[in-house]
Design a protein around this motif. Structure first.
Motif, PDB file in Angstrom:
ATOM      1  N   LEU A  39       1.035  -1.287  -0.174  1.00  0.00           N
ATOM      2  CA  LEU A  39      -0.054  -0.113  -0.070  1.00  0.00           C
ATOM      3  C   LEU A  39       0.709   1.260  -0.001  1.00  0.00           C
ATOM      4  O   LEU A  39       0.369   2.282  -0.481  1.00  0.00           O
ATOM      5  CB  LEU A  39      -0.891  -0.044   1.140  1.00  0.00           C
ATOM      6  N   GLU A  41       3.164   2.099  -1.783  1.00  0.00           N
ATOM      7  CA  GLU A  41       3.625   2.311  -3.378  1.00  0.00           C
ATOM      8  C   GLU A  41       2.322   2.888  -4.050  1.00  0.00           C
ATOM      9  O   GLU A  41       2.577   3.143  -5.302  1.00  0.00           O
ATOM     10  CB  GLU A  41       3.932   0.969  -4.022  1.00  0.00           C
ATOM     11  N   ILE A  42       0.959   2.843  -3.447  1.00  0.00           N
ATOM     12  CA  ILE A  42      -0.155   3.070  -4.344  1.00  0.00           C
ATOM     13  C   ILE A  42      -0.339   4.602  -4.292  1.00  0.00           C
ATOM     14  O   ILE A  42      -0.151   5.240  -2.995  1.00  0.00           O
ATOM     15  CB  ILE A  42      -1.121   2.227  -3.739  1.00  0.00           C
ATOM     16  N   ASP A  43      -0.545   5.080  -5.434  1.00  0.00           N
ATOM     17  CA  ASP A  43      -0.745   6.821  -5.480  1.00  0.00           C
ATOM     18  C   ASP A  43      -2.247   6.814  -5.141  1.00  0.00           C
ATOM     19  O   ASP A  43      -2.951   6.856  -6.161  1.00  0.00           O
ATOM     20  CB  ASP A  43      -0.099   7.158  -6.603  1.00  0.00           C
ATOM     21  N   ALA A  90      -4.862  -2.388  -7.718  1.00  0.00           N
ATOM     22  CA  ALA A  90      -4.389  -0.792  -7.016  1.00  0.00           C
ATOM     23  C   ALA A  90      -5.672  -0.051  -7.304  1.00  0.00           C
ATOM     24  O   ALA A  90      -6.735  -0.609  -8.082  1.00  0.00           O
ATOM     25  CB  ALA A  90      -3.410  -0.231  -8.405  1.00  0.00           C
ATOM     26  N   VAL A  97       0.267  -3.543  -8.188  1.00  0.00           N
ATOM     27  CA  VAL A  97       0.197  -2.928  -6.754  1.00  0.00           C
ATOM     28  C   VAL A  97       1.669  -2.470  -6.669  1.00  0.00           C
ATOM     29  O   VAL A  97       2.748  -2.682  -7.136  1.00  0.00           O
ATOM     30  CB  VAL A  97       0.179  -4.053  -5.869  1.00  0.00           C
TER      31      VAL A  97
END
Length: 97
Positions: A39, A41-43, A90, A97
Motif C-alpha cells: 500500500l 507504493e499506491i498513489d 491498485a 500494486v
C-alpha cells in the motif's frame, strides 16, 4: 467514598497516556502490514484509502459497512458509497500494486 476531582484528573491523564501508547502500537502494526501488502507504493488520496480501510474493517467485522473516509461531527460515516479496492488491485483497477 468519593474521589476528589484532582485524583480523577490524574487518572484521566494516565489513561490518556495509555491510550496514546496503545494507538501508537496499533498504528505501527497496521502500518507494517499495509507496507508489506504494497500500500505504500499506491498513489491514492488519503480519504479514499481511509474509506477502503473502513470498508475492509466492516467486512472483517461481518457488518458489511461501507464508508467514504469522511466523518461526521460525531465521528461516524456521512455517506453509504465506498471506494472498493479488491485484494491485489491498485486503486485505478489495473491490478498493479
Amino acid at each position: 467514598m468519593k474521589k476528589p476531582s484532582s485524583k480523577i484528573r490524574e487518572e484521566i491523564v494516565q489513561l490518556q497516556a495509555q491510550l496514546r501508547l496503545a494507538e501508537t502500537r496499533e498504528a505501527e502494526r497496521i502500518g507494517r502490514v499495509a507496507l508489506k501488502a504494497g500500500l505504500g507504493e499506491i498513489d491514492i488520496d488519503e480519504s479514499q484509502l481511509q474509506a477502503a480501510f473502513e470498508e475492509m474493517a466492516g467486512r472483517l467485522r461481518g457488518t458489511g459497512e461501507k464508508a467514504t473516509g469522511r466523518k461526521s461531527a460525531a465521528g461516524g460515516d456521512t455517506s453509504a458509497s465506498a471506494t472498493k479496492i479488491a485484494a491485489g488491485q491498485a486503486a485505478d483497477g489495473t491490478g498493479e500494486v
